[in-house]
Enzyme design. Structure first.
Site, PDB file in Angstrom:
ATOM      1  N   CYS A   1      -6.028  -9.031   3.652  1.00 16.57           N
ATOM      2  CA  CYS A   1      -7.159  -9.887   3.990  1.00 16.57           C
ATOM      3  C   CYS A   1      -8.470  -9.184   3.645  1.00 16.57           C
ATOM      4  O   CYS A   1      -8.603  -7.984   3.802  1.00 16.57           O
ATOM      5  CB  CYS A   1      -7.216 -10.293   5.457  1.00 16.57           C
ATOM      6  SG  CYS A   1      -5.757 -11.122   6.044  1.00 16.57           S
TER       7      CYS A   1
ATOM      8  N   ARG B   1      -7.076  -8.217  -1.981  1.00 18.42           N
ATOM      9  CA  ARG B   1      -6.576  -7.863  -0.648  1.00 18.42           C
ATOM     10  C   ARG B   1      -5.691  -8.954  -0.044  1.00 18.42           C
ATOM     11  O   ARG B   1      -5.082  -8.761   1.017  1.00 18.42           O
ATOM     12  CB  ARG B   1      -7.745  -7.592   0.305  1.00 18.42           C
ATOM     13  CG  ARG B   1      -8.621  -6.448  -0.120  1.00 18.42           C
ATOM     14  CD  ARG B   1      -9.763  -6.267   0.842  1.00 18.42           C
ATOM     15  NE  ARG B   1      -9.304  -5.842   2.145  1.00 18.42           N
ATOM     16  CZ  ARG B   1      -9.138  -4.586   2.521  1.00 18.42           C
ATOM     17  NH1 ARG B   1      -9.421  -3.621   1.678  1.00 18.42           N
ATOM     18  NH2 ARG B   1      -8.717  -4.297   3.721  1.00 18.42           N
TER      19      ARG B   1
ATOM     20  N   TRP C   1      -4.120 -12.849   3.563  1.00 16.68           N
ATOM     21  CA  TRP C   1      -2.722 -12.491   3.266  1.00 16.68           C
ATOM     22  C   TRP C   1      -1.986 -12.716   4.580  1.00 16.68           C
ATOM     23  O   TRP C   1      -2.184 -11.988   5.560  1.00 16.68           O
ATOM     24  CB  TRP C   1      -2.633 -11.040   2.832  1.00 16.68           C
ATOM     25  CG  TRP C   1      -1.288 -10.626   2.315  1.00 16.68           C
ATOM     26  CD1 TRP C   1      -0.847 -10.722   1.027  1.00 16.68           C
ATOM     27  CD2 TRP C   1      -0.217 -10.026   3.051  1.00 16.68           C
ATOM     28  NE1 TRP C   1       0.436 -10.227   0.927  1.00 16.68           N
ATOM     29  CE2 TRP C   1       0.844  -9.790   2.155  1.00 16.68           C
ATOM     30  CE3 TRP C   1      -0.042  -9.671   4.395  1.00 16.68           C
ATOM     31  CZ2 TRP C   1       2.060  -9.221   2.545  1.00 16.68           C
ATOM     32  CZ3 TRP C   1       1.162  -9.097   4.786  1.00 16.68           C
ATOM     33  CH2 TRP C   1       2.193  -8.879   3.857  1.00 16.68           C
TER      34      TRP C   1
ATOM     35  N   ASN D   1      -9.402  -9.254  10.004  1.00 19.55           N
ATOM     36  CA  ASN D   1      -8.353  -8.592   9.219  1.00 19.55           C
ATOM     37  C   ASN D   1      -7.646  -7.630  10.162  1.00 19.55           C
ATOM     38  O   ASN D   1      -8.296  -6.778  10.777  1.00 19.55           O
ATOM     39  CB  ASN D   1      -9.021  -7.818   8.064  1.00 19.55           C
ATOM     40  CG  ASN D   1      -8.085  -6.880   7.356  1.00 19.55           C
ATOM     41  OD1 ASN D   1      -6.875  -7.099   7.325  1.00 19.55           O
ATOM     42  ND2 ASN D   1      -8.625  -5.826   6.791  1.00 19.55           N
ATOM     43  N   GLY D   2      -6.340  -7.794  10.313  1.00 23.87           N
ATOM     44  CA  GLY D   2      -5.595  -6.924  11.231  1.00 23.87           C
ATOM     45  C   GLY D   2      -4.597  -7.749  12.026  1.00 23.87           C
ATOM     46  O   GLY D   2      -4.292  -8.888  11.647  1.00 23.87           O
TER      47      GLY D   2
ATOM     48  N   GLU E   1       8.026   5.042 -11.378  1.00 20.25           N
ATOM     49  CA  GLU E   1       6.761   4.326 -11.519  1.00 20.25           C
ATOM     50  C   GLU E   1       6.876   3.208 -12.567  1.00 20.25           C
ATOM     51  O   GLU E   1       6.391   2.101 -12.372  1.00 20.25           O
ATOM     52  CB  GLU E   1       5.642   5.326 -11.878  1.00 20.25           C
ATOM     53  CG  GLU E   1       4.284   4.723 -12.166  1.00 20.25           C
ATOM     54  CD  GLU E   1       3.698   3.907 -11.027  1.00 20.25           C
ATOM     55  OE1 GLU E   1       4.278   3.852  -9.933  1.00 20.25           O
ATOM     56  OE2 GLU E   1       2.653   3.273 -11.263  1.00 20.25           O
TER      57      GLU E   1
ATOM     58  N   LYS F   1       6.299  -0.723 -11.714  1.00 18.86           N
ATOM     59  CA  LYS F   1       5.319  -1.543 -12.445  1.00 18.86           C
ATOM     60  C   LYS F   1       5.990  -2.809 -12.954  1.00 18.86           C
ATOM     61  O   LYS F   1       5.465  -3.897 -12.814  1.00 18.86           O
ATOM     62  CB  LYS F   1       4.710  -0.781 -13.637  1.00 18.86           C
ATOM     63  CG  LYS F   1       3.703   0.275 -13.348  1.00 18.86           C
ATOM     64  CD  LYS F   1       2.379  -0.199 -12.812  1.00 18.86           C
ATOM     65  CE  LYS F   1       2.391  -0.290 -11.317  1.00 18.86           C
ATOM     66  NZ  LYS F   1       2.032   0.868 -10.552  1.00 18.86           N
TER      67      LYS F   1
ATOM     68  N   GLU G   1       6.980  -5.256 -10.003  1.00 19.78           N
ATOM     69  CA  GLU G   1       5.928  -5.873  -9.191  1.00 19.78           C
ATOM     70  C   GLU G   1       5.102  -6.892  -9.956  1.00 19.78           C
ATOM     71  O   GLU G   1       4.588  -7.828  -9.351  1.00 19.78           O
ATOM     72  CB  GLU G   1       5.056  -4.836  -8.486  1.00 19.78           C
ATOM     73  CG  GLU G   1       4.024  -4.137  -9.306  1.00 19.78           C
ATOM     74  CD  GLU G   1       3.163  -3.164  -8.487  1.00 19.78           C
ATOM     75  OE1 GLU G   1       2.824  -3.456  -7.338  1.00 19.78           O
ATOM     76  OE2 GLU G   1       2.821  -2.097  -9.033  1.00 19.78           O
TER      77      GLU G   1
ATOM     78  N   HIS H   1      27.285   8.398 -10.890  1.00 25.57           N
ATOM     79  CA  HIS H   1      27.782   8.378  -9.510  1.00 25.57           C
ATOM     80  C   HIS H   1      27.753   6.977  -8.923  1.00 25.57           C
ATOM     81  O   HIS H   1      27.763   6.814  -7.700  1.00 25.57           O
ATOM     82  CB  HIS H   1      26.974   9.357  -8.651  1.00 25.57           C
ATOM     83  CG  HIS H   1      27.109  10.779  -9.113  1.00 25.57           C
ATOM     84  ND1 HIS H   1      28.258  11.513  -8.925  1.00 25.57           N
ATOM     85  CD2 HIS H   1      26.259  11.575  -9.810  1.00 25.57           C
ATOM     86  CE1 HIS H   1      28.100  12.720  -9.461  1.00 25.57           C
ATOM     87  NE2 HIS H   1      26.897  12.773 -10.021  1.00 25.57           N
TER      88      HIS H   1
ATOM     89  N   LYS I   1      -3.314  -5.621  -2.492  1.00 22.17           N
ATOM     90  CA  LYS I   1      -3.642  -4.288  -2.983  1.00 22.17           C
ATOM     91  C   LYS I   1      -3.590  -3.242  -1.876  1.00 22.17           C
ATOM     92  O   LYS I   1      -3.005  -2.189  -2.032  1.00 22.17           O
ATOM     93  CB  LYS I   1      -5.041  -4.334  -3.606  1.00 22.17           C
ATOM     94  CG  LYS I   1      -5.527  -2.995  -4.150  1.00 22.17           C
ATOM     95  CD  LYS I   1      -5.026  -2.779  -5.536  1.00 22.17           C
ATOM     96  CE  LYS I   1      -5.505  -1.485  -6.145  1.00 22.17           C
ATOM     97  NZ  LYS I   1      -4.557  -0.989  -7.144  1.00 22.17           N
TER      98      LYS I   1
HETATM   99  C1  AGP Z   1       1.191   0.045  -6.816  1.00 27.05           C
HETATM  100  O1  AGP Z   1       1.276  -0.575  -8.035  1.00 27.05           O
HETATM  101  C2  AGP Z   1       1.448  -0.758  -5.655  1.00 27.05           C
HETATM  102  N1  AGP Z   1       0.707  -1.953  -5.633  1.00 27.05           N
HETATM  103  C3  AGP Z   1       1.610  -0.066  -4.315  1.00 27.05           C
HETATM  104  O2  AGP Z   1       2.857   0.539  -4.384  1.00 27.05           O
HETATM  105  C4  AGP Z   1       0.567   0.977  -3.852  1.00 27.05           C
HETATM  106  O3  AGP Z   1       0.604   2.098  -4.675  1.00 27.05           O
HETATM  107  C5  AGP Z   1       0.869   1.350  -2.388  1.00 27.05           C
HETATM  108  O4  AGP Z   1       0.734   0.213  -1.583  1.00 27.05           O
HETATM  109  C6  AGP Z   1      -0.012   2.466  -1.874  1.00 27.05           C
HETATM  110  O5  AGP Z   1      -1.367   2.090  -1.835  1.00 27.05           O
HETATM  111  P1  AGP Z   1      -2.495   3.156  -1.620  1.00 27.05           P
HETATM  112  O6  AGP Z   1      -2.460   4.100  -2.776  1.00 27.05           O
HETATM  113  O7  AGP Z   1      -3.757   2.369  -1.562  1.00 27.05           O
HETATM  114  O8  AGP Z   1      -2.201   3.875  -0.332  1.00 27.05           O
END
Ligand code: AGP
Length: 607
Positions: A2, A27, A74, A100-101, A480, A484, A487, A503, A602
Site C-alpha cells: 500500500c 507498493r 495491496w 498502510n499496515g 536469482e 526473475k 515473478e 539427487h 515492491k
Molecule cells: C525481487 O525481484 C523481489 N521483488 C523480492 O524478492 C525482493 O527482493 C524482496 O521482497 C526483498 O525486498 P527488499 O530488498 O526491499 O527487502
C-alpha cells in the site's frame, strides 16, 4: 504494501496526489482512492484496479482544493472491491483516513464499536476510522492519539477531518511515512518518490510519532503527546532518476542503469594502492573488527541471493564463517547471536517487515547489526547501528535488478575490507579492486546483446518449465535468474546447485524442460560441464551462460549467451545480467505486466 500520499499547501492537490500515487503504485495496485477537500466538503473517489482507472474516473468530477490524501492498495483484510478501497470514513463521512499496515485487534475493536457505528467494508482500516470518530471532539490529532493507544498492529496513516479543513494528521508505527517540506506546503508519503518533483527536504517519521500538518506549520509529537523536534534531511535522489527515460519499462531502464549505478556503489570506497575498500559503515575500530568471528546475513528474496554471494566472499576473503538467513525464518528460530557476531540486514526498500523484525531480534540478542540498504532514511537504515547505502537510486520495477547488483558490490567491498584485516594479501586485494573497476564496461558488453537475448526468449516462449543450474558463486545467480523469470513471466522455474540435480530433480527433465546453466570458466567449470552432460543425456534443451571465447561448450549447448570473463568472486555482477534480460524479454513477449506483476508488491511491509 500500500502506498499513501497526502498534500496540504496552496497548490491544487489533485495532480500532486495522482502523480504521487503513480510513483507509489509499485507498493500495491489492486485498487486506489483519493479525497480532496473542496469548499466545505470532502470529495472521495475510489476505483478497483490501477491508478489509470482512478484517473479516468476522476475525469467525470470537478475537484478543486489544496488539501487531500490518496492511497493505492495491496489487499490484506478484505478482498479487492470498491468498498474495501481506501480512503475509509467514519459514520459522519467527516473523518477520512488512509492506512498502510495491519490493525491486529480490529475484530475486537469492531465488536466494541458495532453498537454505535455502521461499517461498510471488511477492512481493519475502517475500524480505525470509527475508533478515531469515537474520540473526536474538535481536535483530530488528539483523537488519533487516543485511538492509536487502543490499537495493536502496524500503521502508517494519514487522516483528515472536514471540521479542520486545512489539516492532515499522520502517524507511524511499523509502516514508513516521510514528510516533504516545501514553502508553506507539505507532502506526506510512504516514501520520498512522490515528493522529489517538489522538494528534497524530508523529515522521516519514527515509530510512535504523530505529525500535525497544515499549510502553515508541521508539528511532531510522540503518541504520549510530547513535542518532538527534528531537522529535515536532504535527499539526493532526483525526479529524473524516477522516470523511464525513454525505456518501455522501468525494469529495462533499471537493467541498463547497472553500469552507471554500480559506480555509485563503489565510488570513493575503493583503495587500489592498498588493495582494499573503505566503508565507514562498520562503526567499529580495527580491533573490534578483528574480533568478529561469525557473520549472519539476513534478507528476503533477491536481497537474500545477493547475500549468498556475500557469504562466498566473506568466507573466501576474510575466512569468517558466514550464514545467510531468510529473514522470515530467522525471526522465529532460536538463532545464536552474540557480541562477536556481525549481522548485516540487506534490503533495497529498507522496509521489508520480516527483515525489520529480524534486525530487532538480532539486536535483542546483542549482535552487532548493520544495514545494507538502498532507500535513504528507511526503517532498516534507522534501526541498525551503522551500515552502508548501496546508492542504486530509485528502483521502481517490482523485480529487483540494479539494487541486487549494488548489494553484491557493497558486500564485496565489506569482504575485501574485512579480508585485508585478516588474511587477504595486498596483491589479491589489488586484483579485486581492479576487477571491480572493469565491471561497468563488461556489463555494457552484456547489455549490447539484449536483442540476441530477446530472440532467444522468442524461441523458448512456448515452454512452461525452466531449470536454472549453477555451482559455487553462480548458484545464487541461478536462484536469482529463476526468481526473475517466475515473478515477471509466471513461468514455473526452479534453481538448483548443479551437483544436486541427480539427487532428485533430474527426474523432471525431458525435452520439454529447458535448462539454463551458468558454466563460466572458474574453479567449478569442469564440474558444471559434467552436470550439463547429465542434462543433455535427458534430452533437455540447454541454454548456457559461458565465458566469451569458450569453444568447448558449443558441443553441449542448444544456445549460448556469452559473457566477458572476470574474477570468480565478481562473476555474479556480470552473469546475472543475461538472466535479467531473458526474463524481461520473455515477460514482454508473453504480454505480462513487467513492472507490476500479479499478486506482488515492491515493498513487503506485512508479515
Ligand atoms: C525481487 O525481484 C523481489 N521483488 C523480492 O524478492 C525482493 O527482493 C524482496 O521482497 C526483498 O525486498 P527488499 O530488498 O526491499 O527487502
Amino acid at each position: 504494501m500500500c502506498g499513501i500520499v497526502g498534500y496540504v499547501g496552496k497548490k491544487e492537490a489533485l495532480p500532486i496526489l495522482i502523480n504521487g500515487l503513480r510513483r507509489l503504485e509499485y507498493r500495491g495496485y489492486d485498487s486506489a482512492g483519493i479525497v480532496v477537500h473542496s469548499g466545505d466538503k470532502a470529495l472521495v473517489v475510489k476505483s478497483v484496479g490501477r491508478i489509470d482507472h482512478l484517473h479516468e474516473k476522476l475525469k467525470g468530477h470537478k475537484i478543486s482544493g489544496s488539501v487531500g490524501i490518496a492511497h493505492t492498495r495491496w489487499a490484506t483484510h478484505g478482498g479487492v472491491s470498491h468498498e474495501n478501497a481506501h480512503p475509509h470514513m467514519d459514520c459522519s463521512g467527516q473523518l477520512i483516513l488512509v492506512h498502510n499496515g495491519i490493525i491486529e485487534n480490529y475484530r475486537e475493536l469492531k465488536k466494541e464499536l458495532s453498537s454505535k457505528h455502521s461499517f461498510k467494508s471488511e477492512t481493519d482500516t475502517e475500524v480505525l476510522a470509527h475508533l478515531i470518530e469515537s474520540y473526536y471532539d474538535g481536535d483530530l490529532r488528539k483523537a488519533v492519539e487516543k485511538a492509536l493507544s487502543k490499537v495493536r498492529g502496524t500503521y502508517g496513516l494519514v487522516a483528515m477531518h472536514t471540521q479542520e479543513p486545512n489539516k492532515l494528521v499522520a502517524a507511524r508505527l511499523g509502516s514508513p511515512l516521510a514528510i516533504g517540506v516545501g514553502d508553506n506546503e507539505y507532502y506526506i508519503a510512504s516514501d520520498t518518490s512522490p515528493m522529489l518533483a517538489h522538494t528534497q527536504q524530508v523529515i522521516f517519521l519514527d515509530d510512535g510519532e504523530i505529525a500535525e500538518v497544515t499549510d502553515k506549520h508541521l508539528q511532531l509529537y510522540t503518541l504520549e503527546d510530547q513535542r518532538v523536534y527534528k531537522q529535515a534531511e536532504h535527499i539526493d535522489w532526483d525526479e529524473a532518476q524516477a522516470e523511464k527515460q525513454g525505456y518501455d519499462h522501468f525494469m529495462l531502464k533499471e537493467i541498463f542503469d547497472q553500469p552507471t549505478v554500480i559506480q555509485d556503489a563503489y565510488r570513493g570506497r575503493l583503495d587500489l594502492e592498498n588493495g582494499t575498500a573503505h566503508l565507514g559503515g562498520f562503526n567499529m575500530n580495527e580491533e573490534q573488527l578483528r574480533q568478529i568471528n561469525r557473520i549472519v546475513l539476513i534478507a528476503c528474496g533477491t536481497a537474500s541471493y545477493a547475500a549468498m554471494v556475500g557469504k562466498y566472499a566473506f568466507e573466501r576473503l576474510a575466512g569468517i564463517p558466514t550464514e545467510v538467513d531468510v529473514a522470515s525464518e530467522f525471526r522465529y528460530r532460536d538463532t545464536i547471536i552474540d557480541e562477536h557476531t556481525l549481522v548485516f540486514a540487506v534490503s533495497q526498500s529498507g522496509e521489508t517487515a520480516d527483515t525489520i523484525a529480524a534486525v530487532k531480534e538480532a539486536k535483542r540478542k546483542g549482535g552487532v547489526v548493520r544495514g545494507i540498504v538502498n532507500v535513504v532514511g528507511s526503517t532498516i537504515a534507522r534501526e541498525t547501528d551503522g551500515g552502508t547505502y548501496i546508492h542504486a537510486g530509485p528502483e521502481l520495477a517490482v523485480a529487483s535488478t540494479k539494487a541486487y547488483t549494488n548489494m553484491v558490490t557493497v558486500l564485496l567491498l565489506y569482504a575485501i575490507q574485512l579480508g585485508r584485516l585478516k588474511r587477504l594479501t595486498i596483491a589479491t586485494g589489488e586484483r579485486l579492486v581492479k576487477g571491480i573497476l572493469e565491471i561497468p564496461d563488461k556489463m555494457k558488453q552484456v547489455l549490447a546483446q539484449s536483442e540476441q537475448i530477446k530472440a532467444l526468449a522468442e524461441k523458448y516462449k512456448g515452454y512452461g518449465d525452466f531449470f536454472f543450474l549453477g555451482r559455487g558463486i553462480n548458484y545464487p545467480v541461478a536462484l536469482e535468474g529463476s526468481l526473475k523469470l517466475k515473478e515477471i513471466t509466471y513461468i514455473h522455474s526452479e534453481a538448483y546447485p548443479g551437483g544436486e540435480m541427480k539427487h532428485g530433480p533430474i527426474a523432471l527433465l525431458s525435452g520439454e524442460f529447458p535448462v539454463m546453466a551458468i558454466v563460466t570458466k572458474n574453479q567449478l567449470y569442469e564440474k558444471m560441464l559434467s552436470n550439463v552432460e547429465e542434462v543433455r543425456a535427458r534430452n533437455a534443451p540447454v541454454i548456457l551462460v559461458a565465458t566469451e571465447g569458450d569453444e568447448q561448450v558449443k558441443s553441449l549447448a542448444t544456445d549460448i549467451m556469452y559473457v566477458p570473463s572476470t574474477m570468480e568472486l565478481l562473476e555474479p555482477l556480470i552473469n546475472t545480467i543475461p538472466l535479467q534480460l531473458f526474463a524481461y524479454h520473455m515477460a514482454v513477449i508473453l504480454g505480462r505486466d513487467v513492472d507490476r506483476p500479479r499478486n506482488l508488491a515492491k515493498s513487503v511491509t506485512v508479515e
